[in-house]
Design a protein around this motif. Structure first.
Motif, mmCIF file in Angstrom:
data_model
loop_
_atom_site.group_PDB
_atom_site.id
_atom_site.type_symbol
_atom_site.label_atom_id
_atom_site.label_comp_id
_atom_site.label_asym_id
_atom_site.label_seq_id
_atom_site.Cartn_x
_atom_site.Cartn_y
_atom_site.Cartn_z
ATOM 1 N N LYS A 35 10.541 -37.247 -13.300
ATOM 2 C CA LYS A 35 11.466 -36.126 -13.466
ATOM 3 C C LYS A 35 10.803 -34.776 -13.205
ATOM 4 N N GLU A 36 9.553 -34.647 -13.628
ATOM 5 C CA GLU A 36 8.840 -33.380 -13.421
ATOM 6 C C GLU A 36 7.420 -33.651 -12.931
ATOM 7 N N LYS A 44 -2.801 -21.725 -13.567
ATOM 8 C CA LYS A 44 -1.377 -21.439 -13.426
ATOM 9 C C LYS A 44 -0.644 -22.747 -13.168
ATOM 10 N N ILE A 45 0.385 -23.017 -13.983
ATOM 11 C CA ILE A 45 1.100 -24.276 -13.880
ATOM 12 C C ILE A 45 2.438 -24.054 -13.182
ATOM 13 N N TYR A 46 2.678 -24.814 -12.146
ATOM 14 C CA TYR A 46 3.924 -24.755 -11.387
ATOM 15 C C TYR A 46 4.649 -26.085 -11.545
ATOM 16 N N ILE A 47 5.921 -26.022 -11.908
ATOM 17 C CA ILE A 47 6.714 -27.215 -12.172
ATOM 18 C C ILE A 47 7.609 -27.525 -10.976
ATOM 19 N N THR A 61 12.854 -29.516 -6.533
ATOM 20 C CA THR A 61 12.838 -28.056 -6.570
ATOM 21 C C THR A 61 11.517 -27.566 -7.138
ATOM 22 N N SER A 62 10.847 -26.680 -6.408
ATOM 23 C CA SER A 62 9.554 -26.166 -6.820
ATOM 24 C C SER A 62 9.677 -24.739 -7.336
ATOM 25 N N PRO A 245 -6.039 -29.211 -7.220
ATOM 26 C CA PRO A 245 -5.505 -29.041 -8.570
ATOM 27 C C PRO A 245 -5.102 -30.321 -9.286
ATOM 28 N N GLU A 246 -5.169 -30.252 -10.614
ATOM 29 C CA GLU A 246 -4.720 -31.345 -11.470
ATOM 30 C C GLU A 246 -3.208 -31.435 -11.453
ATOM 31 N N VAL A 247 -2.676 -32.666 -11.462
ATOM 32 C CA VAL A 247 -1.241 -32.884 -11.420
ATOM 33 C C VAL A 247 -0.837 -33.816 -12.547
ATOM 34 N N LYS A 248 0.253 -33.470 -13.275
ATOM 35 C CA LYS A 248 0.777 -34.330 -14.322
ATOM 36 C C LYS A 248 2.212 -34.730 -13.984
#
Length: 251
Positions: A35-36, A44-47, A61-62, A245-248
């Motif tokens: 979902k995300e 800086k975190i971008y969803i 959608t970014s 970058p790290e991704v979750k």
């Protein structure tokens, strides 16, 4: 770095998936869907937010200001649109199928918001008896959309366990290694037909590019997984010695 982050922001989209004729995701009553996707870029975190209709993906959608929209015809993806919030539609991909397999991808590029899409290239696939898939690019008239002969690039995809493990063309090759866990888009209907590594059933661990007999440094990936064997975190990826970058992932 921006290009790498952009690719990660879409969590390995679009771009070679499994070639199986069976789409197991269509039979799942409650499929696990990401979902995300949170990208941590130097603090800086971008969803990126994914929306679905059942197990059909509608959009990604970014927060960086763009969206990818998906269109289905029945159970297959027939169009994707890349949209920049400021410039509008920037590119369109149209997919056709034959006997339940991907036959062609037509890419249109919009160079100006007020111009109609201008066809850039057409990529056609041939599914061979040995399980490999060959492809050929065609020149397309950017005004009329008419085919005008072969392009300069052709190649072949080789599969193992539904994953593309090798791509060869005239000037070089890509070689890929995967884990045995579930990829984040494994249960999205129609993704397994798109023939790109980003929609493979398993997660990419390493890729090596070879160009004119020169072997580039490998790109490597490290994941953490949940109890269902889906990745919840991409801990470290290294490209030419540079960590991206790290991704979750949230399901």
């Amino acid at each position: 770095m921006k290009k790498i982050i952009g690719l990660l922001s879409f969590a390995f989209l679009v771009l070679s998936s499994c070639s199986s004729d069976n789409d197991e995701s269509s039979n799942l009553p409650n499929p696990i869907l990401v979902k995300e996707i949170a990208v941590n870029d130097e603090g800086k975190i971008y969803i990126n937010t994914n929306t679905y209709d059942g197990n059909k993906i509608k959009s990604i959608t970014s927060q960086r200001g763009y969206v990818m929209n998906y269109t289905y015809t029945g159970d297959v993806i027939t169009k994707t649109e890349d949209i920049d919030f400021q410039r509008g539609v920037t590119s369109v991909y149209e997919y056709t199928y034959k006997d339940g397999k991907l036959f062609s991808v037509l890419k249109s590029v919009v160079y100006d918001y007020y111009l109609k899409p201008q066809y850039e290239n057409l990529k056609k696939y041939t599914h061979n008896e040995d399980g490999t898939v060959s492809y050929q690019f065609y020149k397309v008239n950017m005004v009329t959309g008419a085919e005008e002969g072969f392009g300069e690039i052709s190649g072949k995809l080789t599969f193992k366990n539904g994953n593309i493990v090798r791509e060869d063309w005239s000037d070089g090759s890509y070689i890929y290694e995967y884990d045995n866990k579930n990829s984040i888009y494994k249960n999205v209907l129609g993704f397994n037909l798109l023939l790109n590594t980003d929609s493979s059933p398993n997660n990419l661990l390493k890729s090596i590019s070879i160009y004119n007999n020169y072997v580039n440094d490998p790109v490597t990936y490290q994941y953490e997984y949940n109890s269902d064997d889906y990745p919840v975190k991409l801990n470290a990826g290294v490209i030419n010695g540079m960590t991206f970058p790290e991704v979750k992932y949230t399901y």
